[in-house]
Design an enzyme around this catalytic site. Structure first.
Site, PDB file in Angstrom:
ATOM      1  N   LYS A  46       0.815  -1.197   0.000  1.00 28.12           N
ATOM      2  CA  LYS A  46       0.000   0.000   0.000  1.00 28.12           C
ATOM      3  C   LYS A  46       0.857   1.259   0.000  1.00 28.12           C
ATOM      4  O   LYS A  46       0.379   2.343  -0.315  1.00 28.12           O
ATOM      5  CB  LYS A  46      -0.881   0.044   1.286  1.00 28.12           C
ATOM      6  CG  LYS A  46      -1.684  -1.187   1.538  1.00 28.12           C
ATOM      7  CD  LYS A  46      -2.498  -0.994   2.844  1.00 28.12           C
ATOM      8  CE  LYS A  46      -3.094  -2.281   3.288  1.00 28.12           C
ATOM      9  NZ  LYS A  46      -2.409  -2.887   4.452  1.00 28.12           N
ATOM     10  N   GLY A  47       2.102   1.122   0.417  1.00 19.07           N
ATOM     11  CA  GLY A  47       2.946   2.291   0.684  1.00 19.07           C
ATOM     12  C   GLY A  47       3.091   3.257  -0.479  1.00 19.07           C
ATOM     13  O   GLY A  47       3.231   4.458  -0.276  1.00 19.07           O
ATOM     14  N   GLU A 102       7.495   2.706  -6.238  1.00 23.31           N
ATOM     15  CA  GLU A 102       7.633   2.270  -4.846  1.00 23.31           C
ATOM     16  C   GLU A 102       7.855   3.474  -3.940  1.00 23.31           C
ATOM     17  O   GLU A 102       8.460   4.467  -4.357  1.00 23.31           O
ATOM     18  CB  GLU A 102       8.854   1.344  -4.702  1.00 23.31           C
ATOM     19  CG  GLU A 102       8.533  -0.124  -4.765  1.00 23.31           C
ATOM     20  CD  GLU A 102       7.800  -0.640  -3.536  1.00 23.31           C
ATOM     21  OE1 GLU A 102       7.114   0.136  -2.847  1.00 23.31           O
ATOM     22  OE2 GLU A 102       7.903  -1.844  -3.291  1.00 23.31           O
ATOM     23  N   ASP A 103       7.384   3.367  -2.714  1.00 22.59           N
ATOM     24  CA  ASP A 103       7.700   4.407  -1.743  1.00 22.59           C
ATOM     25  C   ASP A 103       9.142   4.267  -1.260  1.00 22.59           C
ATOM     26  O   ASP A 103       9.839   5.262  -1.097  1.00 22.59           O
ATOM     27  CB  ASP A 103       6.722   4.378  -0.559  1.00 22.59           C
ATOM     28  CG  ASP A 103       6.563   2.985   0.035  1.00 22.59           C
ATOM     29  OD1 ASP A 103       6.835   1.997  -0.668  1.00 22.59           O
ATOM     30  OD2 ASP A 103       6.178   2.880   1.210  1.00 22.59           O
ATOM     31  N   LYS A 134      17.225   3.248   0.597  1.00 21.01           N
ATOM     32  CA  LYS A 134      18.110   3.003   1.747  1.00 21.01           C
ATOM     33  C   LYS A 134      19.188   2.028   1.303  1.00 21.01           C
ATOM     34  O   LYS A 134      19.101   0.824   1.575  1.00 21.01           O
ATOM     35  CB  LYS A 134      17.298   2.299   2.853  1.00 21.01           C
ATOM     36  CG  LYS A 134      16.697   3.163   3.913  1.00 21.01           C
ATOM     37  CD  LYS A 134      16.126   2.236   4.991  1.00 21.01           C
ATOM     38  CE  LYS A 134      15.173   2.971   5.880  1.00 21.01           C
ATOM     39  NZ  LYS A 134      14.536   2.065   6.862  1.00 21.01           N
ATOM     40  N   VAL A 156      11.212   5.326   8.812  1.00 21.37           N
ATOM     41  CA  VAL A 156      10.472   6.544   8.485  1.00 21.37           C
ATOM     42  C   VAL A 156       8.981   6.234   8.324  1.00 21.37           C
ATOM     43  O   VAL A 156       8.603   5.123   7.949  1.00 21.37           O
ATOM     44  CB  VAL A 156      10.995   7.213   7.191  1.00 21.37           C
ATOM     45  CG1 VAL A 156      12.396   7.754   7.394  1.00 21.37           C
ATOM     46  CG2 VAL A 156      10.960   6.259   6.004  1.00 21.37           C
ATOM     47  N   ASP A 162       4.150   3.422   6.760  1.00 21.19           N
ATOM     48  CA  ASP A 162       3.424   3.157   8.004  1.00 21.19           C
ATOM     49  C   ASP A 162       4.318   2.637   9.120  1.00 21.19           C
ATOM     50  O   ASP A 162       5.430   2.169   8.892  1.00 21.19           O
ATOM     51  CB  ASP A 162       2.343   2.110   7.742  1.00 21.19           C
ATOM     52  CG  ASP A 162       2.934   0.710   7.524  1.00 21.19           C
ATOM     53  OD1 ASP A 162       3.838   0.583   6.658  1.00 21.19           O
ATOM     54  OD2 ASP A 162       2.535  -0.227   8.220  1.00 21.19           O
ATOM     55  N   ARG A 168       0.238   6.505   7.571  1.00 13.20           N
ATOM     56  CA  ARG A 168       0.379   6.609   6.108  1.00 13.20           C
ATOM     57  C   ARG A 168      -0.128   7.966   5.616  1.00 13.20           C
ATOM     58  O   ARG A 168       0.307   8.457   4.582  1.00 13.20           O
ATOM     59  CB  ARG A 168      -0.414   5.505   5.405  1.00 13.20           C
ATOM     60  CG  ARG A 168       0.109   4.099   5.636  1.00 13.20           C
ATOM     61  CD  ARG A 168      -0.567   3.142   4.670  1.00 13.20           C
ATOM     62  NE  ARG A 168      -0.423   1.742   5.062  1.00 13.20           N
ATOM     63  CZ  ARG A 168       0.619   0.971   4.741  1.00 13.20           C
ATOM     64  NH1 ARG A 168       1.614   1.457   4.043  1.00 13.20           N
ATOM     65  NH2 ARG A 168       0.663  -0.288   5.126  1.00 13.20           N
TER      66      ARG A 168
HETATM   67  C1  PRP Z   1       7.554  -1.666   1.951  1.00 15.08           C
HETATM   68  C2  PRP Z   1       7.699  -0.805   0.697  1.00 15.08           C
HETATM   69  C3  PRP Z   1       8.236  -1.764  -0.310  1.00 15.08           C
HETATM   70  C4  PRP Z   1       9.037  -2.737   0.531  1.00 15.08           C
HETATM   71  C5  PRP Z   1      10.471  -2.399   0.391  1.00 15.08           C
HETATM   72  O1  PRP Z   1       6.342  -2.332   1.882  1.00 15.08           O
HETATM   73  O2  PRP Z   1       6.475  -0.256   0.304  1.00 15.08           O
HETATM   74  O3  PRP Z   1       7.199  -2.458  -0.975  1.00 15.08           O
HETATM   75  O4  PRP Z   1       8.629  -2.581   1.880  1.00 15.08           O
HETATM   76  O5  PRP Z   1      11.220  -3.249   1.193  1.00 15.08           O
HETATM   77  P1  PRP Z   1      12.290  -4.264   0.613  1.00 15.08           P
HETATM   78  O6  PRP Z   1      13.175  -3.486  -0.337  1.00 15.08           O
HETATM   79  O7  PRP Z   1      13.049  -4.669   1.870  1.00 15.08           O
HETATM   80  O8  PRP Z   1      11.583  -5.396  -0.021  1.00 15.08           O
HETATM   81  P2  PRP Z   1       5.690  -3.100   3.139  1.00 15.08           P
HETATM   82  O9  PRP Z   1       6.024  -4.548   3.058  1.00 15.08           O
HETATM   83  O10 PRP Z   1       6.071  -2.400   4.409  1.00 15.08           O
HETATM   84  O11 PRP Z   1       4.142  -2.978   2.820  1.00 15.08           O
HETATM   85  P3  PRP Z   1       3.268  -1.632   2.642  1.00 15.08           P
HETATM   86  O12 PRP Z   1       3.702  -0.997   1.336  1.00 15.08           O
HETATM   87  O13 PRP Z   1       1.857  -2.135   2.580  1.00 15.08           O
HETATM   88  O14 PRP Z   1       3.547  -0.738   3.822  1.00 15.08           O
END
Ligand code: PRP
Length: 184
Positions: A46-47, A102-103, A134, A156, A162, A168
């Site tokens: 969802k991010g 992607e966020d 990162k 963050v 989140d 969010r």
């Molecule tokens: C976060 C973000 C990416 C992923 C990145 O999603 O939105 O999809 O983690 O992490 P990685 O490079 O270690 O794979 P999350 O799993 O927290 O779900 P969300 O987007 O629903 O918050």
């Protein structure tokens, strides 16, 4: 202070203005790179929803949206084999110019999984736009083609990101205090 407003005490990493200015720059770059073409923005739920919504409005080339959702078993426990698709693409991507939005690019496991999956469907091109990167956390060799900001290894929240599904909707990006109590 209630949980709904406590984030106001968290230090701001990027203001709304900084995010908007950088997003506009990325939009202009995408416009240049894809001039005369149509792109499909694929948001990773969802991010990425908020970044996609703002980035899309900074793009003037023809553009459609799709969304995927992948499983996450908790950051510490993820392995490449553990990333699974929960919601797949709605439309075929063969022959299309795809930008995964992607966020945050963290370990890279999510984007590595999506990139290799999407490549099997033979898009005309496949790029990645990540608002935050990162690099110190990377476990897979992957880079984004468009990066908003490189950040150190801090947790963050805000602008789609989140903590236990909260925050969010915070309009800027803030540092989560390490001593913040666990939420369920
Ligand atoms: C976060 C973000 C990416 C992923 C990145 O999603 O939105 O999809 O983690 O992490 P990685 O490079 O270690 O794979 P999350 O799993 O927290 O779900 P969300 O987007 O629903 O918050």
């Amino acid at each position: 202070m209630s949980h709904a407003t406590i984030h106001k005490e968290f230090p701001v990493l990027f203001s709304e203005e900084q995010i908007a200015a950088r997003t506009a720059e990325i939009g202009r770059q995408i416009d240049q790179d894809y001039a005369g073409h149509a792109v499909v923005l694929v948001g990773v739920l969802k991010g990425a929803a908020i970044f996609l919504a703002d980035l899309a409005r900074c793009i003037t080339v023809e553009c459609t949206f799709d969304f995927v959702a992948v499983s996450s078993y908790g950051k510490g426990q993820r392995t490449s084999g553990a990333v699974k698709m929960i919601k797949d693409l709605d439309q075929p991507i063969e022959g299309k110019h795809i930008i995964i939005v992607e966020d945050i690019l963290d370990t890279g496991l999510t984007l590595c999984f999506l990139r290799s999956l999407f490549e099997q469907h033979k898009p005309a091109s496949l790029r990645i736009a990540a608002l935050l990167d990162k690099p110190s956390r990377r476990l897979e060799k992957i880079d984004a083609d468009y990066v908003g900001f490189h950040i150190p290894n801090h947790f963050v929240i805000g602008y789609g990101m989140d903590y236990a599904e909260r925050f969010r909707n915070v309009p800027d990006i803030r540092l989560m205090p390490p001593d913040y109590p666990e939420l369920h």
